[in-house]
Design an enzyme around this catalytic site. Structure first.
Site, PDB file in Angstrom:
ATOM      1  CG  ASN A 277      59.199  84.085  20.552  1.00  0.00           C
ATOM      2  OD1 ASN A 277      58.296  83.055  21.019  1.00  0.00           O
ATOM      3  ND2 ASN A 277      60.313  84.345  21.372  1.00  0.00           N
TER       4      ASN A 277
ATOM      5  CE  LYS B 256      58.892  87.055  23.691  1.00  0.00           C
ATOM      6  NZ  LYS B 256      59.422  88.186  24.288  1.00  0.00           N
TER       7      LYS B 256
ATOM      8  CG  HIS C  74      63.932  84.436  23.689  1.00  0.00           C
ATOM      9  ND1 HIS C  74      63.862  85.162  24.866  1.00  0.00           N
ATOM     10  CD2 HIS C  74      63.358  85.247  22.764  1.00  0.00           C
ATOM     11  CE1 HIS C  74      62.921  86.088  24.332  1.00  0.00           C
ATOM     12  NE2 HIS C  74      62.841  86.122  23.162  1.00  0.00           N
TER      13      HIS C  74
ATOM     14  CD  GLU D  54      61.129  86.397  27.112  1.00  0.00           C
ATOM     15  OE1 GLU D  54      60.470  85.392  26.385  1.00  0.00           O
ATOM     16  OE2 GLU D  54      60.859  87.651  26.581  1.00  0.00           O
TER      17      GLU D  54
ATOM     18  CD  GLU E 139      64.568  88.673  20.408  1.00  0.00           C
ATOM     19  OE1 GLU E 139      63.756  88.929  19.616  1.00  0.00           O
ATOM     20  OE2 GLU E 139      64.834  87.845  21.604  1.00  0.00           O
TER      21      GLU E 139
ATOM     22  N   GLY F 141      59.537  93.521  25.151  1.00  0.00           N
ATOM     23  CA  GLY F 141      58.344  93.911  25.644  1.00  0.00           C
ATOM     24  C   GLY F 141      58.397  95.101  26.374  1.00  0.00           C
TER      25      GLY F 141
ATOM     26  CB  SER G  40      59.868  97.091  21.701  1.00  0.00           C
ATOM     27  OG  SER G  40      59.653  96.880  23.105  1.00  0.00           O
TER      28      SER G  40
HETATM   29  P1  13P Z   1      58.633  91.846  21.807  1.00  0.00           P
HETATM   30  O1  13P Z   1      58.406  92.159  20.458  1.00  0.00           O
HETATM   31  O2  13P Z   1      57.491  91.521  22.451  1.00  0.00           O
HETATM   32  O3  13P Z   1      59.270  92.917  22.232  1.00  0.00           O
HETATM   33  O4  13P Z   1      59.462  90.583  22.056  1.00  0.00           O
HETATM   34  C1  13P Z   1      60.649  90.383  21.315  1.00  0.00           C
HETATM   35  C2  13P Z   1      60.991  89.027  21.591  1.00  0.00           C
HETATM   36  O5  13P Z   1      61.449  88.597  22.359  1.00  0.00           O
HETATM   37  C3  13P Z   1      60.939  88.089  20.281  1.00  0.00           C
HETATM   38  O6  13P Z   1      61.663  87.071  20.543  1.00  0.00           O
END
Ligand code: 13P
Length: 266
Positions: free
Chosen positions: A12, A14, A100, A102, A170, A176, A215
């Site tokens: 992803n 982002k 997601h 976010e 997740e 992150g 992560s």
């Molecule tokens: P990270 O791997 O940067 O923690 O992000 C995970 C994520 O949100 C994948 O959709």
């Protein structure tokens, strides 16, 4: 004991990458995939919408699938700034992430909205990668299983089956941050998701891929990918560098390395 489903490693991206670095990353990944010899794995990248069409066209000659990070639940019409699942599929995408954390956080997306988006994705014959996971506060309050169950059951479209649904667990606090749950914690949540999928989808629920995200790195992926009912990873930061993303792809276990205990629906 049945065979475990083929793992998925999805990147992803982002809101990262311009034209140049995004295409260089896709190119490096294509070169390595075309020369790869290893256990079966489905690899996907989810670039930002600005790169989706060009990356999908470029990767169409490779085994790498391309996905979007979100879509509108609507089909077409006067909805400025929105993009439908049909338009995304029309670019050659094979999957779309929905729900997601976010988007739940930044855009107030509820389980109902996520479900409508998932339905839109499945209507086009793409797969929905549906994200669920608890916040730090929910975890600290001992509500992980409760939150994950509620999000799963309320966000999952009725049109779901093993061919058009991928779940991504997740934990919000792990995204992150460099923090991850213990392997046991990941295993417990994945087992619970598997049990729920059995209840709703019967034996088809066994074949739905359940990814872990949050992560995931080149260093921790080997162990995470061997936890029972972890059928791959949804990778954020580590998918933006070819070396770390490739190490995660290379860490996918051979089918006979995975124990996949099947628990029959009651
Ligand atoms: P990270 O791997 O940067 O923690 O992000 C995970 C994520 O949100 C994948 O959709």
């Amino acid at each position: 004991m049945a065979n475990a489903p083929i793992p998925v490693i999805a990147g992803n991206w982002k809101m990262n990458c311009m034209h140049g670095d995004g295409h260089a990353l896709a190119n490096d990944l294509a070169e390595r995939m075309l020369n790869r010899y290893g256990p079966p794995v489905d690899v996907a990248v989810c670039p930002p919408l600005t790169l989706l069409g060009s990356v999908a066209a470029f990767l169409s000659a490779t085994p790498i699938k391309v996905g979007a990070q979100d879509c509108s639940p609507l089909t077409m019409g006067a909805h400025t700034g929105d993009v439908s699942a049909e338009q995304i599929a029309n670019l050659g995408a094979a999957c779309t992430i929905v729900g997601h954390s976010e988007r739940r956080r930044d855009h107030g997306e509820t389980d109902e909205v996520v479900r409508a988006k998932g339905e839109a994705v499945q209507r086009t014959r793409m797969s929905a990668i549906m994200c669920i996971g608890e916040t730090d506060a929910e975890r600290n309050a001992g509500k992980t299983i409760e939150v994950v169950t509620r999000q799963l059951l309320n966000s999952m479209p009725e049109t779901s089956h093993a061919g058009n649904l991928i779940i991504a667990y997740e934990p919000v606090w792990a995204i992150g941050t460099g923090r991850t749950p213990t392997l046991k914690e990941i295993g417990d949540v994945h087992q619970h998701i598997r049990d729920q999928l059995f209840e709703v989808l019967d034996y088809d629920g066994y074949s739905v891929r359940i990814l872990y995200g949050g992560s995931v790195t080149a260093d921790n992926c080997h162990d995470i990918l061997r936890v029972p009912h972890v059928n791959g990873a949804l990778v954020g930061g580590a998918s933006l560098k070819i070396d770390s993303f490739w190490k995660i792809i290379e860490a996918v276990p051979k089918p006979d390395e995975v124990s996949a205990p099947v628990r029959a629906p009651a």
